[in-house]
Design an enzyme around this catalytic site. Structure first.
Site, short mmCIF file in Angstrom:
data_model
loop_
_atom_site.label_atom_id
_atom_site.label_comp_id
_atom_site.label_asym_id
_atom_site.label_seq_id
_atom_site.Cartn_x
_atom_site.Cartn_y
_atom_site.Cartn_z
CB CYS A 1 9.84 5.45 117.82
SG CYS A 1 10.98 6.82 117.20
CG HIS B 1 5.93 7.95 118.84
ND1 HIS B 1 6.68 7.20 119.76
CD2 HIS B 1 6.82 8.51 117.94
CE1 HIS B 1 7.95 7.54 119.81
NE2 HIS B 1 8.29 8.31 118.62
CD GLU C 1 4.23 6.20 121.92
OE1 GLU C 1 3.59 5.44 120.89
OE2 GLU C 1 5.26 6.78 122.06
#
Lengths: 220, 80
Positions: free
Chosen positions: A86, A194, A196
């Protein structure tokens, strides 16, 4: 394996990615402050998501010139893996480690939702845990994710197998539906979604986990 | 010496903010706006007094930080 997460003022996904890395590696990564000019020895460097320096001037522009960036670039030149997520992707384009730029989303809205992605290549140290053509669901949360590069650069990225992920349903106007790209040696990956945020069942998805597992396998 | 740097998206790069302004103007019944483009202006107070040196210095600033030349172009105007 040694990993470092770079922390800028305004980073807000640094701790999330540290958790994902710890789960994959079995040890905590170094958290490295942007003003440091020395980077601890690192096989993997993560530039996390967030709003470094409040997105002043341009997203990633100030962070791209922070003290820590010089040793990050030197490590990348020596073959360290670098993952920019990002805002981290925006920073990597500003440093020149990846080509192109990320502009305001075509519809001007901040987009926060799960995005289906197509895995374009599994022949990289980041994506070898996926099958080529596989569709995965990874959250996006950005205002400036509209990838731009000149036609020659886009052709070269596609020709060299350097498009890692494409949006199955382009949310932001990105050229050629690009969601993530790789450096020439395929050891630097920048992506707007993302991983994560979907690397643990508690987060509602696990499609991002294979990316961290692949990195750890590559570097162990 | 003062320098004024104007940064605009390059021609050919879609400017979604400019488009939104254009549409809003049309919605307000302002006719005859073919295109609107949005950019930014950065003003710098410089200690340099030599015009050529100031231009070179600000050009370097634009290339390294102020503009992203992948998508943006810049103009430099010097004022006493």
């Amino acid at each position: 394996m040694k990993a470092s997460v770079i922390v800028f003022p305004g980073s807000n996904c640094d701790r999330d990615v540290a958790v994902s890395l710890e789960q994959a590696m079995g040890q905590k990564p170094n958290m490295v402050w942007h003003a440091d000019s020395e980077l601890p020895p690192s096989d993997l460097i993560v530039i996390p998501g967030g709003f470094s320096y409040g997105d002043y001037l341009r997203c990633g522009a100030i962070a791209g010139n922070a003290h820590i960036i010089r040793p990050v670039k030197e490590a990348a030149e020596k073959g360290a893996m670098v993952l920019g997520i990002c805002n981290g992707f925006q920073v990597l384009t500003e440093t020149g480690l990846l080509p192109g730029a990320l502009m305001r989303n075509a519809d001007l809205k901040f987009i926060c939702k799960d995005a289906p992605l197509s895995v374009e290549t599994s022949d990289t140290p980041f994506t070898k845990g996926y099958k080529q053509g596989q569709t995965i669901s990874v959250p996006v949360a950005h205002h400036d994710g509209n990838y731009r590069a000149d036609e020659d650069t886009l052709d070269r990225l596609e020709g060299e197998g350097r498009v890692a992920f494409r949006y199955a349903d382009n949310p932001n106007g990105s050229a050629r539906d690009i969601a993530g790209i790789l450096s020439e040696n395929k050891r630097v990956l920048g992506m707007m979604p993302h991983p994560e945020r979907c690397a643990d069942p508690l987060l509602g998805g696990t499609d991002g986990k294979a990316l961290f597992t692949a990195i750890v396998e590559e570097l162990s | 010496m003062k320098a004024r740097v104007t940064i605009m998206l390059k021609q050919g790069v879609l400017d979604p903010q400019g488009k939104a302004i254009e549409h809003a103007l049309t919605a307000l019944d302002f006719d005859g706006v073919n295109e609107a483009r949005q950019g930014k202006i950065i003003e710098l107070e410089l200690t340099e007094t030599d015009q050529a040196k100031a231009t070179a210095q600000v050009t370097d600033m634009c290339e390294k930080l102020l503009a992203n030349t992948v998508i943006e172009r810049y103009d430099i105007e010097l004022m006493d």
